[in-house]
Design a protein around this motif. Structure first.
Motif, PDB file in Angstrom:
ATOM      1  N   ILE A 100      23.502  43.229  57.341  1.00  0.00           N
ATOM      2  CA  ILE A 100      24.510  43.889  56.909  1.00  0.00           C
ATOM      3  C   ILE A 100      25.866  43.443  56.329  1.00  0.00           C
ATOM      4  N   GLY A 101      26.278  42.368  57.153  1.00  0.00           N
ATOM      5  CA  GLY A 101      27.262  41.610  56.631  1.00  0.00           C
ATOM      6  C   GLY A 101      27.057  41.155  55.147  1.00  0.00           C
ATOM      7  N   TRP A 102      26.009  40.442  54.944  1.00  0.00           N
ATOM      8  CA  TRP A 102      25.696  39.969  53.608  1.00  0.00           C
ATOM      9  C   TRP A 102      25.511  41.034  52.590  1.00  0.00           C
ATOM     10  N   GLY A 103      25.025  42.284  52.855  1.00  0.00           N
ATOM     11  CA  GLY A 103      24.758  43.388  52.101  1.00  0.00           C
ATOM     12  C   GLY A 103      26.218  44.102  51.747  1.00  0.00           C
ATOM     13  N   THR A 104      26.973  43.897  52.710  1.00  0.00           N
ATOM     14  CA  THR A 104      28.274  44.553  52.693  1.00  0.00           C
ATOM     15  C   THR A 104      29.263  43.471  51.515  1.00  0.00           C
ATOM     16  N   TRP A 105      29.160  42.316  51.890  1.00  0.00           N
ATOM     17  CA  TRP A 105      29.736  41.205  50.701  1.00  0.00           C
ATOM     18  C   TRP A 105      29.108  41.501  49.345  1.00  0.00           C
ATOM     19  N   SER A 106      27.667  41.859  49.319  1.00  0.00           N
ATOM     20  CA  SER A 106      27.236  41.914  48.113  1.00  0.00           C
ATOM     21  C   SER A 106      27.990  43.443  47.339  1.00  0.00           C
ATOM     22  N   MET A 107      28.190  44.427  47.825  1.00  0.00           N
ATOM     23  CA  MET A 107      28.779  45.677  47.622  1.00  0.00           C
ATOM     24  C   MET A 107      30.156  45.118  47.064  1.00  0.00           C
ATOM     25  N   LEU A 108      31.143  44.348  48.005  1.00  0.00           N
ATOM     26  CA  LEU A 108      32.338  43.847  47.615  1.00  0.00           C
ATOM     27  C   LEU A 108      32.273  43.282  46.217  1.00  0.00           C
ATOM     28  N   ALA A 109      31.501  42.373  46.213  1.00  0.00           N
ATOM     29  CA  ALA A 109      31.175  41.800  44.951  1.00  0.00           C
ATOM     30  C   ALA A 109      31.083  42.397  43.555  1.00  0.00           C
ATOM     31  N   ILE A 110      30.229  43.738  43.663  1.00  0.00           N
ATOM     32  CA  ILE A 110      29.882  44.488  42.868  1.00  0.00           C
ATOM     33  C   ILE A 110      31.299  45.298  42.441  1.00  0.00           C
TER      34      ILE A 110
END
Length: 145
Positions: A100-110
């Motif tokens: 979930i943390g890395w998924g959230t980071w990916s959304m932040l990058a987008i």
């Protein structure tokens, strides 16, 4: 649109902080995550030395009396503050050690990619030299992207 992206940015950062908080409170921070956080803070300080707080805007809209900064970290990357946010958020995602943390980071990058795209469009309109500057620098990572 810019205000929505800023709200999403801070919301996602809050989620990452909440996910990492239990590990941080227990003193369990991976060395690599700590190093990312330190690099993030150093990049923020370096960027602020070259781009004074009155010149940049948390929203992607350029300041009315803003000037184009191309020194310090801006020599190589157009958005060092966004890079610093991604590094700090990466430290939080790593510390949370969760998908979930890395998924959230990916959304932040987008979100930051979208925000920088808007900002760059407006910077090209405001600063005649921005197009040439964009050709000799990268968006987030020197030499790569």
């Amino acid at each position: 649109m810019g205000t929505l992206l800023v709200a999403l940015q801070f919301g996602l950062l809050f989620v990452l902080a909440a996910l990492a908080a239990p590990a941080v409170l227990q003193g369990i921070v991976p060395a690599g995550a700590l190093m990312m956080a330190v690099i993030s803070v150093a990049l923020v300080v370096w960027a602020l030395v070259h781009n004074r707080p009155g010149n940049f805007n948390i929203r992607p809209t350029p300041k009315l009396r803003g000037v184009l900064v191309t020194t310090g970290p801006y020599r190589w990357i157009r958005h060092p503050m966004y890079t610093a946010v991604l590094l700090g958020a990466g430290a939080l995602a790593w510390t949370s050690s969760s998908f979930i943390g890395w998924g959230t980071w990916s959304m932040l990058a987008i979100v930051l990619l979208m925000k920088s795209t808007l900002e760059e469009r407006w910077m090209r309109e405001k600063h005649p030299g921005y197009a040439a500057y964009a050709l000799r620098s990268k968006r987030f990572l020197p030499g790569l992207f």
